[in-house]
Design an enzyme around this catalytic site. Structure first.
Site, PDB file in Angstrom:
ATOM      1  N   ASP A  15       0.852  -1.191   0.000  1.00 35.63           N
ATOM      2  CA  ASP A  15       0.000   0.000   0.000  1.00 35.63           C
ATOM      3  C   ASP A  15       0.888   1.241   0.000  1.00 35.63           C
ATOM      4  O   ASP A  15       1.824   1.333   0.791  1.00 35.63           O
ATOM      5  CB  ASP A  15      -0.904   0.010   1.236  1.00 35.63           C
ATOM      6  CG  ASP A  15      -1.748   1.266   1.318  1.00 35.63           C
ATOM      7  OD1 ASP A  15      -2.736   1.359   0.580  1.00 35.63           O
ATOM      8  OD2 ASP A  15      -1.410   2.157   2.129  1.00 35.63           O
ATOM      9  N   ASP A 114      -3.548   2.452  -5.615  1.00 33.51           N
ATOM     10  CA  ASP A 114      -2.453   2.580  -4.654  1.00 33.51           C
ATOM     11  C   ASP A 114      -2.201   1.311  -3.847  1.00 33.51           C
ATOM     12  O   ASP A 114      -1.478   1.341  -2.849  1.00 33.51           O
ATOM     13  CB  ASP A 114      -2.720   3.746  -3.701  1.00 33.51           C
ATOM     14  CG  ASP A 114      -3.998   3.566  -2.899  1.00 33.51           C
ATOM     15  OD1 ASP A 114      -4.768   2.628  -3.190  1.00 33.51           O
ATOM     16  OD2 ASP A 114      -4.231   4.366  -1.970  1.00 33.51           O
ATOM     17  N   GLU A 115      -2.770   0.195  -4.269  1.00 36.12           N
ATOM     18  CA  GLU A 115      -2.621  -1.043  -3.509  1.00 36.12           C
ATOM     19  C   GLU A 115      -2.522  -2.229  -4.465  1.00 36.12           C
ATOM     20  O   GLU A 115      -3.261  -2.305  -5.445  1.00 36.12           O
ATOM     21  CB  GLU A 115      -3.805  -1.218  -2.559  1.00 36.12           C
ATOM     22  CG  GLU A 115      -3.565  -2.200  -1.434  1.00 36.12           C
ATOM     23  CD  GLU A 115      -4.606  -2.080  -0.334  1.00 36.12           C
ATOM     24  OE1 GLU A 115      -4.981  -3.111   0.226  1.00 36.12           O
ATOM     25  OE2 GLU A 115      -5.042  -0.940  -0.045  1.00 36.12           O
TER      26      GLU A 115
END
Length: 423
Positions: A15, A114-115
């Site tokens: 993350d 974002d992960e």
């Protein structure tokens, strides 16, 4: 629990901390972990949401990703930035390419911008054990992009994700690990709402059964969970024991399209006439996507939300005899639903349309004596023009009015500005 019966993989869940804010800070030569910076969806609207706040801003002023622009304190040290979705997607793709230098693409599962999950089975001789690989990835992301990341390591995707959420984000190294055997100590004490996949509604239902922690789910009879929650109850039980059988390799981008829909939260109250224009634009987008996939739908759904002054709204659908992906046919049905269920006076703030109950477009029966073949051809021709010259190359006249939404949406990604308004 006999964990020897279940697959054990080396999975990392990565993350990017305060990703949007970090990207904007790096662009300005600032330290993402020290600067106070807020990324706002639309700086021209006081009610716009704060999409991301840097860690320092969160710590000092308690700003979160559900705060509003007008809630930001009057602090001259705060950098307020217009969202730039194109930049965030570009950096996300670059980070994925970096991960591809550690593992093949079929081992990388992009969960969000974002992960990401990455499976590192069998890479010991190249990069070391899974924790050593996590350290190398964390350091590479920081060196190449200036972005701090947190990483969870688990025997499957669920364990990697949950240990990242619960532990990795709270420690200086940003890396935490959870094996099957660690589950009772590292996961069971936590409240159910802190566990990935358990929302507020499930939390309330579990509380009614006297269940407040993940450990209590693990000790609750599986048969009772299945009785109360069906398949979800069974998944809750196995997740509570740390077991997740979802694939860790494969083409994670392939999904079965079950519907084509578009919706929008309007920036102001719309009248009935304006709402019908908005519905037409949404039908245009939904049908274009259906045509691109060579699909047509038999069921058309319309949802309308009223402004906060009156509240409420309606959500209705109707099935038609012949599947369609023709914009004006879908719009005509939506108009019928609107005229039937609209209360006649409330201002409108949310609109969405959906085309579902899909079939292959070639299966659609055409009547030699109607105009449908011409209408379908027109739709495909318009799509070709837009594909070649851009989404706004050819529009209906109503799209150019104040009620039209296509021109505005063409400048956005995911509902937010693709490029900063200052660019």
């Amino acid at each position: 629990m006999d964990y020897s019966l279940y697959p054990k993989n080396d999975v990392l869940c990565i993350d990017m901390r305060s990703f949007y804010a970090s990207v904007e800070a790096v662009k300005r030569g600032l330290d993402p972990m020290k600067v106070m910076l807020a990324v706002v969806g639309d700086t021209s609207r006081p009610g716009s949401i704060v999409l991301a706040a840097s860690p320092a801003l969160k710590k000092k002023h308690g700003i979160s990703n559900v705060s509003r622009f007008f809630e930001l304190p009057n602090d001259p040290a705060i950098h307020i930035v217009q969202a730039n979705m194109a930049d965030y997607l570009h950096v996300s793709l670059q980070i994925t390419r970096l991960l591809n230098s550690f593992a093949p693409k079929e081992a990388i599962h992009q969960y969000s911008v974002d992960e990401v999950w990455i499976t590192v089975n069998g890479l010991e001789k190249l990069f070391g054990n899974r924790r050593e690989i996590a350290v190398q990835i964390r350091d590479a992301i920081l060196t190449d992009f200036g972005i701090t990341s947190t990483i969870g390591i688990g025997d499957n995707k669920f364990l990697a994700k949950v240990v990242m959420d619960l532990h990795a984000k709270k420690i200086e190294s940003g890396i935490a690990e959870c094996t099957y055997e660690d589950v009772p100590n590292k996961l069971w004490p936590f409240s159910v709402e802190k566990i990935w996949g358990i929302g507020s509604r499930m939390k309330r239902n579990l509380h009614r059964l006297g269940i407040t922690t993940l450990g209590q789910i693990a000790q609750f009879p599986l048969s009772h969970l299945k009785k109360h929650f069906g398949v979800m109850g069974e998944q809750l039980y196995w997740h509570a024991w740390g077991i997740d059988l979802s694939p860790v390799f494969g083409d994670f981008t392939k999904t079965t399209q079950e519907s084509f829909g578009h919706g929008i939260s309007l920036l102001r109250d719309y009248t009935k006439k304006e709402a019908l224009t908005c519905i037409l634009d949404l039908c245009e987008e939904a049908c274009r996507r259906a045509r691109t996939a060579k699909k047509a739908g038999r069921t058309i759904h319309l949802g309308i939300g009223y402004s906060s002054e009156t509240g409420g709204g309606f959500s209705r659908s109707i099935s038609i005899g012949t599947p369609t992906n023709i914009t004006m046919e879908m719009h005509q049905v939506c108009v019928q639903l609107f005229n039937k269920f609209y209360d006649g006076y409330s201002k409108i703030r949310r609109v969405y349309v959906t085309l579902t109950n899909l079939t292959d477009d070639m299966d659609t029966q055409l009547d030699l004596f109607d105009e449908r073949p011409k209408q379908k051809d027109i739709g495909y021709v318009m799509d070709t023009i837009r594909d070649r010259f851009g989404a706004t190359a050819i529009l209906r006249a109503s799209s150019y009015t104040d009620a039209g939404i296509i021109l505005d949406r063409s400048q956005k990604i995911g509902g937010h500005w693709a490029k900063s308004m200052e660019n």
